[in-house]
Motif scaffolding. Structure first.
Motif, PDB file in Angstrom:
ATOM      1  N   LEU A 156       0.820  -1.209   0.000  1.00 48.20           N
ATOM      2  CA  LEU A 156       0.000   0.000   0.000  1.00 48.20           C
ATOM      3  C   LEU A 156       0.856   1.263   0.000  1.00 48.20           C
ATOM      4  N   ARG A 157       1.966   1.219   0.708  1.00 45.60           N
ATOM      5  CA  ARG A 157       2.859   2.386   0.696  1.00 45.60           C
ATOM      6  C   ARG A 157       3.339   2.671  -0.722  1.00 45.60           C
ATOM      7  N   LEU A 158       3.735   1.635  -1.440  1.00 50.15           N
ATOM      8  CA  LEU A 158       4.214   1.834  -2.807  1.00 50.15           C
ATOM      9  C   LEU A 158       3.098   2.342  -3.714  1.00 50.15           C
ATOM     10  N   TRP A 159       1.897   1.820  -3.558  1.00 46.37           N
ATOM     11  CA  TRP A 159       0.762   2.321  -4.349  1.00 46.37           C
ATOM     12  C   TRP A 159       0.486   3.782  -4.034  1.00 46.37           C
ATOM     13  N   ARG A 160       0.456   4.104  -2.731  1.00 49.14           N
ATOM     14  CA  ARG A 160       0.132   5.477  -2.323  1.00 49.14           C
ATOM     15  C   ARG A 160       1.172   6.456  -2.844  1.00 49.14           C
ATOM     16  N   GLU A 161       2.432   6.111  -2.724  1.00 48.40           N
ATOM     17  CA  GLU A 161       3.489   7.008  -3.206  1.00 48.40           C
ATOM     18  C   GLU A 161       3.376   7.219  -4.708  1.00 48.40           C
ATOM     19  N   ARG A 162       3.108   6.153  -5.422  1.00 47.41           N
ATOM     20  CA  ARG A 162       2.984   6.272  -6.875  1.00 47.41           C
ATOM     21  C   ARG A 162       1.748   7.081  -7.253  1.00 47.41           C
ATOM     22  N   PHE A 163       0.643   6.861  -6.555  1.00 46.98           N
ATOM     23  CA  PHE A 163      -0.574   7.617  -6.834  1.00 46.98           C
ATOM     24  C   PHE A 163      -0.324   9.109  -6.625  1.00 46.98           C
ATOM     25  N   THR A 164       0.387   9.460  -5.561  1.00 47.86           N
ATOM     26  CA  THR A 164       0.700  10.868  -5.286  1.00 47.86           C
ATOM     27  C   THR A 164       1.571  11.449  -6.392  1.00 47.86           C
ATOM     28  N   GLU A 165       2.558  10.685  -6.834  1.00 46.87           N
ATOM     29  CA  GLU A 165       3.437  11.148  -7.912  1.00 46.87           C
ATOM     30  C   GLU A 165       2.674  11.383  -9.203  1.00 46.87           C
TER      31      GLU A 165
END
Length: 437
Positions: free
Chosen positions: A378-387
């Protein structure tokens, strides 16, 4: 830092009403798309005052630094939670509880620089934030799940479509190349985005191993996703039928399966699990039981029992929650159900074991929890979504949607970081019908 135990104690009593309550949310919200976010709800002054007293007292005892308006700080110190519009914030919580808390974030009425950190503090104490007497009165003050979200065959299709038919392009912006929308399985932490696809394939392979999928296996997959599991099963020589209720997923999964060269081995159907016929050597399903709804769990597991050939195995990946919290919240309408997963509800391990024992010949013969891996996923998804915020906007998703999706990913990540949520791979068999794992 202005927070201290003494200031928290002094702020736990009701304060003076916060100036004038704005009729609209503090940033531009499309009222046609987000009516309950664009306007603060109607509720009584008494209910708002009671909610404010409870929330202030709870926040004052937490390891948070809660800045309320321009002059007041609550909490014992920790991640910052900044309440920019206290009147709207307390009024929403008074009217709709945690739904109001989430809508207040969507409206921009509160912020947290470390959103996951702040939500983790709340998740760690979820069972105790509301006083016990009010917990016992949940049936009186909490919203009920709407009949429109019941997971009947027709209702399930509508519920699934509201999430998974948003846009394949949206999901592709933050998922990895496998388009896997479930927990990966990493070799080490902290997880790196460059290794996410390999970790997703590792998760799939472990599940296929648990189900005994190999050359000649007749496999049923319930919940196609975008086709990665079906492709990897076909690579092993299995014959796969995979079912989904999402037309967008079906179309893209078929295209990906065709491109991989397995069109003859895999059949993708737009079909409810209850309407699948036949028997299969193995059944797999990844994070689909959460969309079934507690009301229909017995029917779901009876269907699995009916579809499994003698001596076969079922391998499920499921997000789970503590049994006591499941019982306390099973009739409550939540922010996640309203905005993200209509009709969804997480089971407990105990519930799955109890339902299969009471309604089927199936038994859980092996299971493995790996919640920390979901936190990292989820951290990786969230970071990518923000980017990818600009690209999300270019797809037609407005700021309110982006705040909603950010809150959803952070809220979920906090659930796993705190240990409130877990994810399990489970094997179900009929004892006495052959080998068990």
């Amino acid at each position: 830092m202005t927070s201290s135990s003494s200031s928290a104690a002094s702020s736990s009593s009701p304060s003076a009403p916060a100036t004038v309550l704005p009729d609209r949310a503090p940033h531009a919200v499309d009222e046609r798309r987000w009516p309950d976010v664009a306007r603060t709800p109607r509720t009584s002054r008494v209910r708002t005052a009671v909610a404010e007293r409870i929330v202030r007292r709870a926040l004052g005892q937490l390891p948070l630094r809660v800045r309320v308006g321009a002059t007041e700080t609550l909490g014992l110190g920790g991640p910052l939670l900044e309440v920019r519009d206290p009147a709207a914030f307390f009024r929403r919580i008074g009217a709709d509880g945690l739904i109001g808390f989430g809508e207040s974030y969507m409206a921009g009425e509160w912020e947290a620089p470390d959103l996951v950190g702040a939500l983790t503090v709340l998740a760690e104490r979820a069972a105790h934030l509301i006083p016990a007497p009010l917990q016992r009165l949940r049936s009186v003050w909490a919203s009920k799940q709407p009949d429109a979200q019941r997971n009947t065959p027709e209702g399930s299709r509508d519920n699934i479509s509201r999430h998974y038919d948003l846009s394949n392009d949206l999901f592709a912006l933050f998922l990895d190349e496998t388009l896997s929308y479930s927990s990966a399985l990493f070799r080490s932490f902290p997880a790196d985005r460059s290794l996410l696809a390999a970790a997703q394939r590792r998760k799939i392979d472990r599940l296929l191993d648990r189900a005994g999928v190999g050359l000649g296996t007749q496999l049923l997959e319930i919940g196609t996703g975008w086709g990665e599991l079906a492709i990897r099963a076909a690579e092993r020589g299995a014959r796969v039928i995979t079912v989904t209720l999402s037309a967008e997923q079906r179309d893209l999964a078929r295209a990906r399966i065709r491109a991989a060269g397995y069109e003859e081995n895999v059949t993708v159907l737009l079909r409810d699990y209850r309407r699948v016929m036949g028997t299969f050597d193995a059944v797999v399903s990844v994070e689909m039981v959460e969309a079934v709804g507690a009301e229909f769990w017995p029917e779901y597991f009876r269907t699995l029992d009916r579809l499994l050939a003698p001596g076969g195995r079922i391998a499920l990946q499921a997000i789970t929650m503590p049994h006591d919290r499941m019982l306390a919240t099973r009739d409550t309408f939540t922010w996640i159900q309203k905005y993200v997963f209509p009709g969804g509800f997480l089971p407990s391990v105990e519930a799955i074991e109890q339902i299969t024992a009471e309604h089927t010949a199936l038994r859980v013969t092996d299971r493995d929890g790996f919640g920390p891996h979901y936190e990292q996923t989820l951290r990786l998804w969230r970071e990518r979504f923000t980017e990818q915020a600009a690209q999300v906007e270019a797809l037609g998703f407005d700021e309110t949607f982006r705040r909603m999706w950010t809150f959803y990913l952070a809220y979920s990540e906090a659930g796993f970081r705190s240990g409130y949520l877990d994810v399990q791979q489970m094997v179900l068999t009929r004892p006495g019908e052959g080998d068990t794992v």
